[in-house]
Design an enzyme around this catalytic site. Sequence first.
Site, PDB file in Angstrom:
ATOM      1  N   HIS A 144      -2.006  17.901 -24.486  1.00  0.00           N
ATOM      2  CA  HIS A 144      -1.971  16.420 -24.065  1.00  0.00           C
ATOM      3  C   HIS A 144      -2.913  15.783 -24.582  1.00  0.00           C
ATOM      4  O   HIS A 144      -3.232  14.629 -24.777  1.00  0.00           O
ATOM      5  CB  HIS A 144      -1.739  16.171 -22.406  1.00  0.00           C
ATOM      6  CG  HIS A 144      -0.389  16.495 -22.038  1.00  0.00           C
ATOM      7  ND1 HIS A 144       0.323  17.819 -22.334  1.00  0.00           N
ATOM      8  CD2 HIS A 144       0.649  15.785 -21.374  1.00  0.00           C
ATOM      9  CE1 HIS A 144       1.621  17.489 -21.868  1.00  0.00           C
ATOM     10  NE2 HIS A 144       1.713  16.326 -21.375  1.00  0.00           N
ATOM     11  N   HIS A 170      -2.019  12.556 -26.531  1.00  0.00           N
ATOM     12  CA  HIS A 170      -2.379  11.324 -26.091  1.00  0.00           C
ATOM     13  C   HIS A 170      -3.119  10.628 -27.221  1.00  0.00           C
ATOM     14  O   HIS A 170      -2.964   9.472 -27.516  1.00  0.00           O
ATOM     15  CB  HIS A 170      -2.939  11.357 -24.824  1.00  0.00           C
ATOM     16  CG  HIS A 170      -2.100  11.836 -23.575  1.00  0.00           C
ATOM     17  ND1 HIS A 170      -2.564  11.992 -22.261  1.00  0.00           N
ATOM     18  CD2 HIS A 170      -0.899  11.706 -23.552  1.00  0.00           C
ATOM     19  CE1 HIS A 170      -1.633  11.957 -21.606  1.00  0.00           C
ATOM     20  NE2 HIS A 170      -0.429  12.101 -22.308  1.00  0.00           N
ATOM     21  N   GLU A 204      -5.386  16.735  -9.239  1.00  0.00           N
ATOM     22  CA  GLU A 204      -5.967  17.333 -10.524  1.00  0.00           C
ATOM     23  C   GLU A 204      -7.503  17.390 -10.316  1.00  0.00           C
ATOM     24  O   GLU A 204      -8.258  17.086 -10.909  1.00  0.00           O
ATOM     25  CB  GLU A 204      -5.749  16.308 -11.600  1.00  0.00           C
ATOM     26  CG  GLU A 204      -5.714  16.872 -12.658  1.00  0.00           C
ATOM     27  CD  GLU A 204      -5.208  16.236 -13.940  1.00  0.00           C
ATOM     28  OE1 GLU A 204      -5.902  16.227 -15.121  1.00  0.00           O
ATOM     29  OE2 GLU A 204      -4.070  15.635 -13.804  1.00  0.00           O
ATOM     30  N   LYS A 243       5.903  23.582 -12.278  1.00  0.00           N
ATOM     31  CA  LYS A 243       5.132  22.120 -11.926  1.00  0.00           C
ATOM     32  C   LYS A 243       4.937  21.912 -10.443  1.00  0.00           C
ATOM     33  O   LYS A 243       3.752  21.629  -9.827  1.00  0.00           O
ATOM     34  CB  LYS A 243       5.623  20.910 -12.495  1.00  0.00           C
ATOM     35  CG  LYS A 243       4.769  19.890 -12.221  1.00  0.00           C
ATOM     36  CD  LYS A 243       5.157  18.774 -13.261  1.00  0.00           C
ATOM     37  CE  LYS A 243       3.895  17.812 -13.129  1.00  0.00           C
ATOM     38  NZ  LYS A 243       4.240  16.533 -14.160  1.00  0.00           N
ATOM     39  N   ASN A 283      -1.933  19.932 -18.610  1.00  0.00           N
ATOM     40  CA  ASN A 283      -2.442  19.067 -19.653  1.00  0.00           C
ATOM     41  C   ASN A 283      -2.544  19.720 -20.909  1.00  0.00           C
ATOM     42  O   ASN A 283      -3.072  19.239 -21.979  1.00  0.00           O
ATOM     43  CB  ASN A 283      -3.666  18.333 -19.549  1.00  0.00           C
ATOM     44  CG  ASN A 283      -3.487  17.321 -18.171  1.00  0.00           C
ATOM     45  OD1 ASN A 283      -2.567  16.778 -17.880  1.00  0.00           O
ATOM     46  ND2 ASN A 283      -4.526  17.269 -17.350  1.00  0.00           N
ATOM     47  N   GLU A 291       7.781  19.710 -23.512  1.00  0.00           N
ATOM     48  CA  GLU A 291       7.392  20.098 -22.005  1.00  0.00           C
ATOM     49  C   GLU A 291       7.852  21.352 -21.459  1.00  0.00           C
ATOM     50  O   GLU A 291       7.167  22.018 -20.646  1.00  0.00           O
ATOM     51  CB  GLU A 291       7.416  18.907 -21.098  1.00  0.00           C
ATOM     52  CG  GLU A 291       6.856  17.544 -21.655  1.00  0.00           C
ATOM     53  CD  GLU A 291       5.197  17.679 -21.133  1.00  0.00           C
ATOM     54  OE1 GLU A 291       4.795  18.691 -20.583  1.00  0.00           O
ATOM     55  OE2 GLU A 291       4.601  16.529 -21.690  1.00  0.00           O
ATOM     56  N   ARG A 294       0.817  -1.238   0.010  1.00  0.00           N
ATOM     57  CA  ARG A 294      -0.090  -0.019  -0.075  1.00  0.00           C
ATOM     58  C   ARG A 294       0.824   1.094   0.072  1.00  0.00           C
ATOM     59  O   ARG A 294       0.444   2.303   0.364  1.00  0.00           O
ATOM     60  CB  ARG A 294      -1.035  -0.057   1.050  1.00  0.00           C
ATOM     61  CG  ARG A 294      -2.069  -1.115   1.067  1.00  0.00           C
ATOM     62  CD  ARG A 294      -2.940  -0.821   2.135  1.00  0.00           C
ATOM     63  NE  ARG A 294      -4.165  -2.024   2.065  1.00  0.00           N
ATOM     64  CZ  ARG A 294      -4.015  -3.241   2.857  1.00  0.00           C
ATOM     65  NH1 ARG A 294      -2.927  -3.504   3.625  1.00  0.00           N
ATOM     66  NH2 ARG A 294      -4.955  -4.026   2.710  1.00  0.00           N
ATOM     67  N   ARG A 340      -4.480  21.817 -11.648  1.00  0.00           N
ATOM     68  CA  ARG A 340      -3.352  21.274 -12.160  1.00  0.00           C
ATOM     69  C   ARG A 340      -3.580  20.492 -13.586  1.00  0.00           C
ATOM     70  O   ARG A 340      -2.801  20.361 -14.273  1.00  0.00           O
ATOM     71  CB  ARG A 340      -3.263  19.815 -11.246  1.00  0.00           C
ATOM     72  CG  ARG A 340      -2.239  18.855 -11.651  1.00  0.00           C
ATOM     73  CD  ARG A 340      -1.902  17.757 -10.617  1.00  0.00           C
ATOM     74  NE  ARG A 340      -0.953  16.903 -11.058  1.00  0.00           N
ATOM     75  CZ  ARG A 340      -0.067  16.465 -10.267  1.00  0.00           C
ATOM     76  NH1 ARG A 340      -0.203  16.188  -8.866  1.00  0.00           N
ATOM     77  NH2 ARG A 340       0.876  15.304 -10.656  1.00  0.00           N
ATOM     78  N   LYS A 349       2.299  11.729 -10.066  1.00  0.00           N
ATOM     79  CA  LYS A 349       1.255  10.980 -10.912  1.00  0.00           C
ATOM     80  C   LYS A 349       1.927   9.626 -11.610  1.00  0.00           C
ATOM     81  O   LYS A 349       3.087   9.780 -12.246  1.00  0.00           O
ATOM     82  CB  LYS A 349       0.734  11.756 -12.229  1.00  0.00           C
ATOM     83  CG  LYS A 349      -0.270  12.813 -11.744  1.00  0.00           C
ATOM     84  CD  LYS A 349      -0.607  13.946 -12.824  1.00  0.00           C
ATOM     85  CE  LYS A 349      -1.560  13.074 -13.955  1.00  0.00           C
ATOM     86  NZ  LYS A 349      -1.968  14.146 -14.756  1.00  0.00           N
ATOM     87  N   HIS A 388       6.051  10.968 -26.928  1.00  0.00           N
ATOM     88  CA  HIS A 388       5.333  11.531 -26.156  1.00  0.00           C
ATOM     89  C   HIS A 388       5.682  13.145 -26.369  1.00  0.00           C
ATOM     90  O   HIS A 388       4.647  14.050 -26.689  1.00  0.00           O
ATOM     91  CB  HIS A 388       5.613  11.434 -24.700  1.00  0.00           C
ATOM     92  CG  HIS A 388       4.567  12.157 -23.668  1.00  0.00           C
ATOM     93  ND1 HIS A 388       3.363  12.203 -23.728  1.00  0.00           N
ATOM     94  CD2 HIS A 388       5.020  13.123 -22.914  1.00  0.00           C
ATOM     95  CE1 HIS A 388       2.761  13.067 -22.809  1.00  0.00           C
ATOM     96  NE2 HIS A 388       3.782  13.557 -22.465  1.00  0.00           N
TER      97      HIS A 388
END
Length: 364
Positions: free
Chosen positions: A252, A256, A241, A231, A249, A189, A125, A245, A147, A269
């Site tokens: 993105h 994506h 998010e 960031k 993106n 980025e 966990r 946040r 993330k 990417h």
Amino acid sequence: MSASHQRVEVGGAAPYRIDIAPGLLDDGARLAAHLRGRHALVVSDSQVAPLYAQRVRAALAAVRPDARLALHVFDAGEASKTLANFSGVIDALAALGATRDACIYALGGGVVGDLAGFAAACWMRGIDCVQLPTTLLAMVDSSVGGKTAVDIAQGKNLVGAFHPPRAVIADTASLRTLPPRELRAGFAEVIKYGAIVDAPFLDWLEAHADGLLAGDDALLAEAIARSCRHKAAITERDPFEHGERALLNFGHTFGHAIETEQGYGGLNHGEAVAVGMVLAARLSTALGLADAADGARLRGLLRRFELPTGLPAGLDPAALVARMRLDKKAQGSGLRFVLWDGAGKARVVADVDEAAVRAVLQDR
């Protein structure tokens, strides 16, 4: 600290430090400072491990000779960011007998960081993870903010968890072994931060493009630190998010969709994000939010860093829109995009008309 050594403090519920400088992968004391127990698993890929894995293990062992150190390597590439390879990391932790105070060292680019971080989030966990990014893309984006995820056939990063690292240690010397295409991809980025929150950063990048592309340590450290500060500030205010946040993106949702539709075998990417930012700027203009001149300037800067700015041939706009509907950034009510009002002024726009999106995709 020298000009080539930068430090960023990340606050929030789980604070950590980002160190950026050449030579950090050999700094055993810095690496071992985050190993609370006796078990350490270095996770890397088939491209990075031959270059750096033994150096990291040797540096750790010199300071912590009592520790049990193991190495787990999987095939390089986005196509490896799978549940099967996630299971491989879990099996490696089990074989090591990793206890709750164990630490994973994620040595590589974004794929390694995402996959190893997700395994760290899940083993017992949640155990510690130290991010050791070796690509520019990972240094300024995926290693920061916690993330973690893997891809499935239906899309990128659909299975994952939020799990902040215990530390980020970015050795800029590792960028010297990065293929030129991968270095350029990372600048997409970097440019993104100027586009969403820091218009003067775009001027700085324009002025220092030659030095950055040539790998100047001090310039790279400055660009990485400035990106990480943006960031870190955003993720500190919005760790899960729920709001701000999402601005990270920018580009993105389009990017994506391109990556997934190409089966992770076309644009990488960063390249896909570069194209995505141009499309997001074009959609912003089509919706009356931003002047076309801002989009043209962004496109010019991306080209200055030798990044693609046009949609690859052979992609069906309808198929891309279908991918976007499944994107984790979509909402039940419709397509949601990060758009802008011009340089440094991004915003989230919900319920975007699909016809407008298709028109932007068809305008090549």
